[in-house]
Design an enzyme around this catalytic site. Structure first.
Site, short mmCIF file in Angstrom:
data_model
loop_
_atom_site.label_atom_id
_atom_site.label_comp_id
_atom_site.label_asym_id
_atom_site.label_seq_id
_atom_site.Cartn_x
_atom_site.Cartn_y
_atom_site.Cartn_z
N ARG A 190 0.94 -1.11 0.06
CA ARG A 190 0.02 0.07 -0.04
C ARG A 190 0.95 0.98 -0.08
O ARG A 190 1.29 1.73 0.98
CB ARG A 190 -1.02 0.09 1.25
N HIS A 236 -4.47 5.25 3.15
CA HIS A 236 -5.57 4.33 3.21
C HIS A 236 -6.56 5.28 2.19
O HIS A 236 -7.12 4.58 1.01
CB HIS A 236 -6.43 4.04 4.43
N TYR A 246 0.98 6.63 11.59
CA TYR A 246 1.00 5.15 12.38
C TYR A 246 1.88 4.23 11.62
O TYR A 246 2.01 3.20 12.02
CB TYR A 246 -0.40 4.69 12.38
#
Ligand SMILES: Cc1ncc(C[n+]2csc(CCOP(=O)(O)OP(=O)(O)O)c2C)c(N)n1
Length: 328
Positions: free
Chosen positions: A245, A249, A258
């Site tokens: 990724r 998101h 994070y």
């Protein structure tokens, strides 16, 4: 249907590569438009593009059915959505073919392409695909249903219900998990018990295959094999494609909050697109000059698609309740 990469002609692979580049360039433009305040919200396929396009290349849009999920921007292009159509959806314009500008972009739907629209909820496309698979089996025309989802979706009951049903009834379904190891800010170890997703297939008595999602030819091969099984009446297959990724998101998220900075840098250096380009150059199917030309053509396509979609009209407010309540 092909079961290995021998039937992949250079033309088909170059076409797939162009689709991969298109997805990346359109997505980059969507990101800029979002930051400029012109698009509300988008979900990036960055890092997943090669796996998605390879999978769809092994299938038959028009004959097969596709239950895509919100990160399947590149898969949608491979299913036949045009850059302009996807930009119309990003701008939520009236002529967005998926929902007339009503859904968040990433909910892809097209009856003529066999793409069944979903919702932004995680997981419900999975049991739906099992049911579609059963209907396709009853029709006996050899079509199959491809359904994709992230590893986070595999902790939903929907995943188990869909797998169980499809396995019992030997439905022609390909379960395609794009494991990017993160479900928003939740890492895989807090989301998926056990060694991974592919192993779960054993509980349902069906094959489970793990594949490196940055290898176009490998993903093509395993999906083509799963398609052969499905078309031969042998039932479903679960595929877990290991992907990166490379973007947060969504545009409403910032993964630097994070995720470890070194890990992000290491992943950025493993971008699958240069790997695909190098594989094509090694095979003598692409030259650096040809690559540059495709890149320029794709940039022009993105320009045209963006201009057309930006100029297209918004939905008529009077049509707000259409498809929500019965007309009249
Ligand atoms: C049932 C449900 N729970 C939670 C959410 C909020 N949500 C949206 S995307 C997402 C992460 C899903 O991660 P994964 O399935 O791994 O796919 P990825 O986004 O990483 O591709 C979550 C929790 C939702 N949309 N639906």
């Amino acid at each position: 249907m092909p079961t290995d990469d021998r039937s992949l002609t250079p033309e088909r692979v170059l076409d797939a590569y162009r689709t991969v580049l298109r997805a990346r360039a359109l997505d980059d433009r969507r990101f800029v438009l979002n930051r400029a305040g012109k698009l509300a919200f988008i979900i990036s396929p960055r890092g997943h593009e090669v796996a998605q396009v390879a999978a769809i290349t092994a299938l038959e849009p028009g004959r097969d059915r596709f239950c895509l999920y919100y990160r399947n921007f590149a898969a949608a292009l491979a299913c036949g959505f045009t850059p302009e159509e996807l930009m119309l959806s990003a701008f939520a314009r009236a002529s967005d073919p998926s929902s007339g500008g009503r859904q968040t972009p990433g909910n892809f739907g097209s009856r003529r392409r066999g793409v069944i629209i979903g919702s932004s909820t995680v997981g419900p496309q999975i049991p739906k695909a099992a049911g579609i698979g059963l209907a396709l089996k009853w029709r006996g025309e050899g079509g199959l249903c491809f359904v994709s989802f992230g590893e986070g979706a595999t902790s939903q009951g929907d995943f188990h219900e869909g797998m169980n049903f499809a396995a019992i009834h030997r439905c022609p379904v390909i379960f395609f998990c794009e494991n990017n190891h993160w479900a928003i800010s939740v890492p895989q170890r807090l989301q998926v018990a056990g060694p991974g997703v592919a192993e779960r297939a054993g509980a349902y008595g069906i094959p489970g295959v793990r594949v490196s999602g940055d290898d176009f030819f490998e993903v093509y091969r395993v999906v083509a094999q799963a398609a052969s099984r499905a078309r031969a009446g042998e039932g479903p297959t679960l595929i877990e494609a290991d992907v990166l990724r490379l973007q947060s998101h969504s545009t409403d998220d910032d993964q630097r909050a994070y995720r470890d900075a070194d890990e992000l840098a290491a992943e950025a250096a493993r971008d699958p697109i240069p790997r695909m380009r190098d594989a094509l150059i090694d095979r003598g199917w692409l030259t650096p000059e040809g690559d540059r030309r495709v890149g320029e053509e794709v940039s022009r396509e993105v320009e045209r698609a963006t201009e057309a979609a930006e100029a297209a009209p918004d939905p008529d407010p009077a049509s707000l309740a259409r498809h929500v309540y019965a007309d009249g």
